[in-house]
Scaffold this motif. Sequence first.
Motif, PDB file in Angstrom:
ATOM      1  N   UNK A 131      31.624   0.983  13.328  1.00  0.00           N
ATOM      2  CA  UNK A 131      30.944   2.166  12.801  1.00  0.00           C
ATOM      3  C   UNK A 131      31.267   3.430  13.600  1.00  0.00           C
ATOM      4  N   UNK A 132      31.367   3.310  14.908  1.00  0.00           N
ATOM      5  CA  UNK A 132      31.641   4.502  15.713  1.00  0.00           C
ATOM      6  C   UNK A 132      33.015   5.085  15.381  1.00  0.00           C
ATOM      7  N   UNK A 133      34.000   4.218  15.245  1.00  0.00           N
ATOM      8  CA  UNK A 133      35.335   4.701  14.886  1.00  0.00           C
ATOM      9  C   UNK A 133      35.333   5.335  13.506  1.00  0.00           C
ATOM     10  N   UNK A 134      34.569   4.744  12.585  1.00  0.00           N
ATOM     11  CA  UNK A 134      34.485   5.310  11.238  1.00  0.00           C
ATOM     12  C   UNK A 134      33.900   6.721  11.303  1.00  0.00           C
ATOM     13  N   UNK A 135      32.856   6.898  12.113  1.00  0.00           N
ATOM     14  CA  UNK A 135      32.248   8.223  12.246  1.00  0.00           C
ATOM     15  C   UNK A 135      33.203   9.238  12.830  1.00  0.00           C
TER      16      UNK A 135
END
Length: 777
Positions: free
Chosen positions: A579-583
């Motif tokens: 999720x962090x990379x997606x953000x």
Amino acid sequence: MDDAGAQAAVQARLQHRLEGVFREDPDAAGELARLLSELAPDASHAFVTLVSGGVNHGPVFQGSPIHGDIHFHVPSAPWPATGPPDRPDQVPVMTGTFSNRTAQLGSLEARLATLAGGSGSVGVDVLFGLPGVGKSAMAWRCAEKVKALFPDGQLYVDFAALRDLGTPMAGPGGDVSEALAMCLRALPGGDLGIPDSLLDRTNLFRSRTAGLRILLVLDDVNQAAQVRALVPKGAGSAVLATSQGRIGELAIDGGTRFVPVKPLDVHGGLELLKDRCGAAAVEGEPEAAERLVRLCDGLPVALQVAAARLVGDSLSMAELAAELDDEASRLAGLALDGEESSVSAVLGPSYRLLPPDAARLYRLLGWLPFGLFDAGVAAVAVGCDPGGAKRLLGVLVKASLVEKMHDGRYRMHDLVRLHARERAAEEEPQTERAGLTERVGTHYLVLTAFADRALRRERLRIAGLEDLLRDTADPFTAADGPSPLEWLDAERSAILAVLYEAVRHELFTLAWRLAESFSVLFLYHRYLRAWTETLELGIEAAKAAVAAAKTAGEMEEATAGGARLRSLLSRPLLDLGENNRAGEQLQRAVELAEATDRLDLQASVQEFLGRYLEVVAPSEAAGAYRRSLQLNEQAGETRGAALATFFLGRALDTRGDHAEAMVLLRRAQRDLENRAEPDRRMAARVKAAIGVVHGHLGDTGQAIHVLREAIRELAGIADGMQYEAEAWVQLADVPEEAGGQEELVRECLSRAADIYEALGNQRLAEELRRRLTDLDR
């Protein structure tokens, strides 16, 4: 030619003919001497000098005196033995163990046994396959096992060795003529009476073999004449030949059977390593041993060198496998000290026999980053039409350097491809590799773009490909054209490999455009890792294209391309739980999109942002969807607006605004179904969301009914599996929240888990399996 030269040439020809006569009929020398003395005493000295300096070869005799005190002195020659000749046994002996190809050997032995039983016909079997695959070893082993079936012996001819001699036999039929002479010398009659002409030797061979039952082993034939001339006449005889490919002219004869010899499978390769290195070494490192077999492509010649290195260099299986894992040094690693790579040595003669245009195609195919391709790729690689490419591929197939697959595509084995690449590096200009990558990459870009449009005409696309596609035929619109989704799936490894090559050769615009078009596959088949890899390559290329842009238009297009690819990348990252990379990708996508004038792109990025926020901050998702809806309406993007409406309705339902959500979802469903090109997949997803809202409004029965309808519709759509699984989970949630119908909950969770597992999303599959386990507690 002057008179002296002409006279010398005539004398040489006469001398050659006379020597042949005297070898065949030694008595002729004496008769000639008598005739010379009686009819041409003055010319006798010249004729005697003409024939080997006055010495004739044959039985010793002294003819009648000739004027000038010249006599014929003829050395003695042994007369033919009166006893039976030794039985020929010429096939090379196997010096190592032979533990593979048991079934093929058994079949071959059975056929030879039938032929040797006196069927009245002479059988011809041709073992064919790529160089180094073990054809000769198989033929020698077979000959060894059937020796008793051929009481008159076994003859052997190595045509590769005859070709290498390249001296008096040079010219059409030279090797066949010499092969016949070799066989005749080993048969009853021996050297006596062997004629000079190919035709006469062929007839004599048939005569001498008429009453015999023999086996002929012919190694490395490449012409039909090499087999036809050496087919013995004796009933119960047989010919066992090896060749790199099917020789079409032999197929016309009708009596020839072609036996393909393929590379060893993993089991066969491990058996070979056990024979050479010992079972303990293989069983001690089973995974590394299997890896070695695959790196050697199942080629016995490569495995034998690997085994020699394992023993001679005291290497472990894992150490050698790690060394060979690098394609750039694999051929060098499959060589013994001071020797050329065995694979190169085996493939070299086949390559040198190719005509120039086929040899160039071979080299360029070696530079392809994949080994499975169609005639279209070959045509683009070499720069010719598909018909010409098929002709050249036929030459390579005949040489067993390329294999034609059942689906019409062609395969070049890995080690063969490395040899071709080695030749290309030596013989092609250094600039040609980048040019090849650009030609093949553009070919795939065009086809991928057509497939993308065939699957969904209305979709946001950044790359301006109109000029590239305008004058090109779309294969997917043809009546007998391929399925675009099946084509994309079959070619996905090749396209990903081309992407890597394009980036490596700094073809940045080509690379990011290809990544954008290729993404359509992953909306249907969610190969999450491959999708992530594709988009990351495209993002790297788009960033480099911005830096290299020469005009404002090029810069804006590459900037927009980067924004589009980053927003798309958020999808597989979310599915993988990153999720962090997606953000991070979405934050940068928003910045890049807002730096362009494309409202449709900005709207799309906001939609992706909303979907990310649904996971990490659900209360904020509706705001992103409202911005997306507004931007789509400003841009006149009716489909984009319908999608934003759907996602907004779903977000409002999650927030508890069920009534407003129902209004928005019904509007989105209507807009998607009533388009000129109805979007059935998205409409079915909207229907599933409507079912969920019914459940939240307390109408459990209607919720279950609507969700079942949505599942049926999604199951009938090619790209609906991901969303079908999502709908099964939604259907499980309805009765679970309402209480009761536990069996329905189990069924829904189980079906959803199976679909996610089939799609490769192990994370979601495991989550659902845990829910099922919790139900049992």
